[in-house]
Design an enzyme around this catalytic site. Structure first.
Site, PDB file in Angstrom:
ATOM      1  N   ASP A  95       0.841  -1.043   0.135  1.00 44.33           N
ATOM      2  CA  ASP A  95      -0.148   0.093   0.011  1.00 44.33           C
ATOM      3  C   ASP A  95       1.012   1.162  -0.083  1.00 44.33           C
ATOM      4  O   ASP A  95       1.427   1.509   1.055  1.00 44.33           O
ATOM      5  CB  ASP A  95      -0.822   0.152   0.959  1.00 44.33           C
ATOM      6  CG  ASP A  95      -2.177  -1.084   1.185  1.00 44.33           C
ATOM      7  OD1 ASP A  95      -1.625  -2.143   0.762  1.00 44.33           O
ATOM      8  OD2 ASP A  95      -3.253  -0.655   1.640  1.00 44.33           O
ATOM      9  N   LYS A 159      -6.714   3.499  -4.057  1.00 39.03           N
ATOM     10  CA  LYS A 159      -7.138   3.669  -2.594  1.00 39.03           C
ATOM     11  C   LYS A 159      -7.411   4.889  -2.092  1.00 39.03           C
ATOM     12  O   LYS A 159      -6.518   5.978  -2.173  1.00 39.03           O
ATOM     13  CB  LYS A 159      -6.000   2.891  -1.620  1.00 39.03           C
ATOM     14  CG  LYS A 159      -6.251   2.927  -0.152  1.00 39.03           C
ATOM     15  CD  LYS A 159      -5.380   2.205   0.479  1.00 39.03           C
ATOM     16  CE  LYS A 159      -5.254   2.178   2.107  1.00 39.03           C
ATOM     17  NZ  LYS A 159      -4.191   1.368   2.562  1.00 39.03           N
ATOM     18  N   LYS A 188     -10.079   0.482  -3.229  1.00 42.25           N
ATOM     19  CA  LYS A 188      -9.863   0.052  -1.812  1.00 42.25           C
ATOM     20  C   LYS A 188     -10.568   1.386  -1.031  1.00 42.25           C
ATOM     21  O   LYS A 188     -10.077   2.588  -1.352  1.00 42.25           O
ATOM     22  CB  LYS A 188      -8.581  -0.204  -1.348  1.00 42.25           C
ATOM     23  CG  LYS A 188      -8.514  -0.463   0.061  1.00 42.25           C
ATOM     24  CD  LYS A 188      -6.984  -0.783   0.641  1.00 42.25           C
ATOM     25  CE  LYS A 188      -7.123  -1.195   1.942  1.00 42.25           C
ATOM     26  NZ  LYS A 188      -5.740  -1.359   2.540  1.00 42.25           N
TER      27      LYS A 188
END
Length: 241
Positions: A95, A159, A188
Site C-alpha cells: 500500500d 485507495k 479500496k
C-alpha cells in the site's frame, strides 16, 4: 435472508495494524484476529512484516504493508528500497502513498514515474500494489488524473486514504474512482468503514477492499446475520482506521 455470503465480506477487509502505539503483543493479537475471521489481508507496520508473513503462511490471509506511509514525501529511491525490503520479508500487497506534494504541484511526470517504479518492482516479484491518494487533500481533477495514471501503469488498486489524513473514504470519492479507473484496477476504501452496513454500501459501488480496524465488530455482525457461530478473538481497536 442476507444478500451476501460470509466470504464475500470477510475477503473485503484488510485488517489494519498501523497505529504507531501498537505493541508487539497488540500486533500478534491483531494477526490472530485476522486469521480467526479469515480476512483478505493484514496491513501491518513494515518492521513487523517478516513476522507477520511467517504467521500467515499457509493461510488464505495475505501479508501487506505500507510504502511511503503516511505522508508520501519519501524520495522515490527510499520508496523503492521499502518495496524491495517488504517483498523480501514476504509482503504480497504493498500500500504505497503517492507524493501528495507533487500531486498538488501538478508534477504528473514525477507522480507517474514513481508509481510505475513501485508497480514494476511488485509485479516483477508477482505481488500487488494499492496506490493511496489521500483524497481529503485533493480536488476531483487531481483524483481523476491519479486514477488515469494508475490505470496506465497497471496498478492493482486505487485507495482513498491512509486513515491518518484529514478525512477518509466517502461514497462520492469511491464512485468517482470506480468510474475513472480501468476495469482491471480495483478500488479500496480506507478510513470510515466501521460497520457492516457501510461495508455493504461501498461493496455495492464496486469497492473490493476496505481498510478496517473494527474487523471483529463488522464480521461479528455479518456472522450474526448469517446465523453463523461467534468467533472468540479480540484485539485492540486502535489501529487508526
Amino acid at each position: 435472508m442476507a444478500e451476501f455470503e460470509y466470504q464475500d465480506v470477510a475477503k473485503m477487509i484488510d485488517h489494519s495494524l498501523l497505529n504507531p502505539t501498537l505493541t508487539t503483543d497488540d500486533l500478534e493479537a491483531g494477526i490472530q484476529l485476522a486469521l480467526a475471521y479469515d480476512v483478505a489481508s493484514v496491513c501491518i507496520m513494515p518492521y513487523y512484516m517478516k513476522n507477520c508473513a511467517e504467521r500467515l503462511a499457509g493461510s488464505t490471509v495475505k501479508a501487506s504493508t505500507t510504502i511511503g506511509f503516511p505522508h508520501g514525501g519519501h524520495t522515490t529511491v527510499i520508496k523503492r528500497a521499502e518495496a524491495e525490503q517488504a517483498i523480501a520479508d514476504g509482503c504480497e500487497e504493498l500500500d504505497m502513498v503517492v507524493n501528495i506534494s507533487k500531486v498538488l504541484s501538478g508534477d504528473w511526470d514525477y507522480v507517474r514515474n514513481e508509481i510505475a517504479e513501485i508497480v514494476e518492482i511488485a509485479h516483477n516479484a508477482g505481488q500487488k500494489v494499492k496506490v493511496i491518494f489521500e483524497n481529503s487533500y485533493l480536488n476531483n481533477e487531481q483524483k481523476i488524473r491519479l486514477c488515469e495514471i494508475c490505470t496506465e501503469v497497471n496498478a492493482d488498486w486505487v485507495k482513498t486514504s491512509t486513515g491518518y489524513g484529514s478525512g477518509g473514504a466517502t461514497q462520492e470519492d469511491l464512485k468517482l474512482m470506480r468510474e475513472h479507473s480501468g476495469d482491471q484496477v480495483q478500488v479500496k476504501a480506507a478510513g470510515g468503514v466501521r460497520d457492516l452496513d457501510t461495508l455493504l454500501a461501498v461493496r455495492a459501488i464496486g469497492v473490493t477492499r476496505c481498510g478496517a480496524s473494527r474487523t471483529a465488530e463488522i464480521l461479528g455482525e455479518a456472522r450474526k446475520r448469517l446465523g453463523l457461530p461467534e468467533i472468540e478473538a479480540t484485539a485492540s481497536d486502535n489501529s487508526g482506521y
